[in-house]
Design an enzyme around this catalytic site. Structure first.
Site, PDB file in Angstrom:
ATOM      1  N   GLU A   3      -0.672  -6.064  -6.569  1.00  0.00           N
ATOM      2  CA  GLU A   3      -1.855  -6.378  -5.746  1.00  0.00           C
ATOM      3  C   GLU A   3      -2.841  -5.972  -6.332  1.00  0.00           C
ATOM      4  O   GLU A   3      -2.866  -5.072  -6.838  1.00  0.00           O
ATOM      5  CB  GLU A   3      -1.087  -5.301  -4.951  1.00  0.00           C
TER       6      GLU A   3
ATOM      7  N   ASP B 209      -7.255  -6.125  -4.714  1.00  0.00           N
ATOM      8  CA  ASP B 209      -8.523  -6.104  -3.169  1.00  0.00           C
ATOM      9  C   ASP B 209      -9.483  -7.258  -4.088  1.00  0.00           C
ATOM     10  O   ASP B 209      -9.783  -6.881  -4.581  1.00  0.00           O
ATOM     11  CB  ASP B 209      -8.604  -4.943  -2.803  1.00  0.00           C
TER      12      ASP B 209
ATOM     13  N   HIS C  93     -11.690  -2.337  -3.954  1.00  0.00           N
ATOM     14  CA  HIS C  93     -11.278  -2.043  -2.801  1.00  0.00           C
ATOM     15  C   HIS C  93     -11.798  -1.397  -2.012  1.00  0.00           C
ATOM     16  O   HIS C  93     -12.473  -2.007  -1.519  1.00  0.00           O
ATOM     17  CB  HIS C  93     -10.214  -0.507  -3.436  1.00  0.00           C
TER      18      HIS C  93
ATOM     19  N   GLU D  34      -4.640  -9.171  -1.496  1.00  0.00           N
ATOM     20  CA  GLU D  34      -5.532  -8.614  -0.236  1.00  0.00           C
ATOM     21  C   GLU D  34      -6.775  -9.224  -0.006  1.00  0.00           C
ATOM     22  O   GLU D  34      -7.800  -9.114  -0.459  1.00  0.00           O
ATOM     23  CB  GLU D  34      -4.793  -7.496  -0.377  1.00  0.00           C
TER      24      GLU D  34
ATOM     25  N   HIS E 213       0.792  -1.501  -6.723  1.00  0.00           N
ATOM     26  CA  HIS E 213      -0.298  -1.634  -5.879  1.00  0.00           C
ATOM     27  C   HIS E 213      -2.032  -1.042  -6.937  1.00  0.00           C
ATOM     28  O   HIS E 213      -2.421  -0.089  -7.440  1.00  0.00           O
ATOM     29  CB  HIS E 213      -0.369   0.208  -4.329  1.00  0.00           C
TER      30      HIS E 213
HETATM   31  O1  G3P Z   1      -0.900  -3.876   0.092  1.00  0.00           O
HETATM   32  C1  G3P Z   1      -1.429  -2.837   1.188  1.00  0.00           C
HETATM   33  C2  G3P Z   1      -1.932  -1.360   0.634  1.00  0.00           C
HETATM   34  O2  G3P Z   1      -2.881  -1.932  -0.256  1.00  0.00           O
HETATM   35  C3  G3P Z   1      -3.560  -1.710   2.570  1.00  0.00           C
HETATM   36  O3  G3P Z   1      -3.931  -0.809   1.860  1.00  0.00           O
HETATM   37  O4  G3P Z   1      -6.318   0.550   1.580  1.00  0.00           O
HETATM   38  O5  G3P Z   1      -4.299   0.254   0.066  1.00  0.00           O
HETATM   39  O6  G3P Z   1      -5.879  -1.778   0.525  1.00  0.00           O
HETATM   40  P1  G3P Z   1      -4.839  -0.299   0.609  1.00  0.00           P
HETATM   41 CA    CA Z   2      -5.367  -3.495  -0.928  1.00  0.00          CA
END
Ligand code: G3P
Ligand code: CA
Length: 280
Positions: free
Chosen positions: A69, A71, A84, A143, A42
């Protein structure tokens, strides 16, 4: 035999997991995964290096994560970048909205020292830089973050993926997900061969099979907050032929609970927690 060993290890490691959950785990092994649990680092392995920076992505790869992952938002001059929050305040030495700065201005900021002195000088990566380094080497979960703030972000991300020849399923997988489901519909139209996912938060606890079927018309993944995951939800999602990656796990016993419930993958700051469960 391997399954039995895993269950015993889970029982020893995660005593708080209830007996009923464990007995469910013994009965229910989704055919598709054969006991495998996908790990998704993440924002990179963000427990160990500053989130959404190159060292966090490298760490995720080194720790054996299946996916990284990221953002994605956009600079004022519409370049997809990896960060993020809507603002720069928490993870850089800048202040104010990400969308108010050009890429050139953003690149002057330090995105590492807030996490640790040894990361001083790390910058906000562009999607292009990230794919240049990791494209084709590891699976990627992109994301689209706050796409409502960035009209045209779906096209810009699609263009970068095309430049890197990453728009058709190959040996590695790219998935695009968002909490903004309209954005995912738009992205799916632009990139029909790329799997897409809907992210849902705690307010989707009571989701109907009808709603899941609607999601399944354009999404391949249903990725919920770990808080709302139950065995019933996992089963319903699998019945609509979607895969479930639950977010965001920062606790070893929670990782064990989710595995027992049958989720397909875990989005976590600690990829090593998943390694412990499936003994990668
Ligand atoms: O991948 C899902 C997760 O990242 C969603 O929450 O706020 O960490 O982007 P966040
Ligand atoms: Ca995310």
């Amino acid at each position: 035999m391997r399954r039995a060993i895993t269950i015993i290890i889970l029982a020893a490691l995660f005593i708080p997991i209830s007996a009923s959950v464990l007995s469910y785990a013994e009965e229910y092994v989704p055919k598709e995964r054969n006991g495998y649990l996908t790990s998704i680092a993440h924002r990179g392995a963000s427990a160990y290096a500053p989130e959404n920076t190159m060292p966090a992505f490298t760490k995720g790869v080194e720790m054996g994560a299946d996916y990284i992952e990221i953002d994605v938002q956009m600079s004022k001059d519409s370049i997809p970048i990896i960060i993020h929050d809507r603002t720069l305040n928490r993870t850089t030495n800048g202040k104010g909205k990400v969308s108010d700065y050009t890429l050139k201005e953003l690149k002057l900021l330090d995105a590492g020292s807030w996490f640790g002195e040894e990361f001083t000088g790390e910058t906000i990566p562009t999607l292009n830089e990230f794919l240049g380094e990791f494209g084709g080497k590891i699976n990627i979960l992109i994301e689209l973050k706050y796409p409502e703030l960035y009209p045209g972000i779906e096209e810009q991300v699609a263009n970068v993926l095309k430049e890197h020849k990453l728009v058709k399923p190959d040996s590695i997988e790219i998935i695009i997900q968002s909490f903004n489901h309209e954005s995912i519909k738009r992205s799916k139209e632009l990139l029909p061969e790329i799997p897409h996912g809907v992210l849902v938060g705690k307010d989707w606890r009571r989701i109907s099979s009808q709603q899941l079927e609607e999601f399944a018309t354009y999404a391949d993944y249903f990725n919920p907050s770990f808080n709302i995951v139950t065995a019933e939800l996992v089963e319903l999602v699998h019945l609509t032929n979607m895969t479930m990656y639950a977010y965001t796990v920062r606790d070893q016993s929670e990782a064990g609970r989710l595995y027992s419930l049958g989720v397909d993958g875990i989005i976590t700051d600690y990829p090593d927690y998943v390694n412990l469960i499936v003994q990668k």
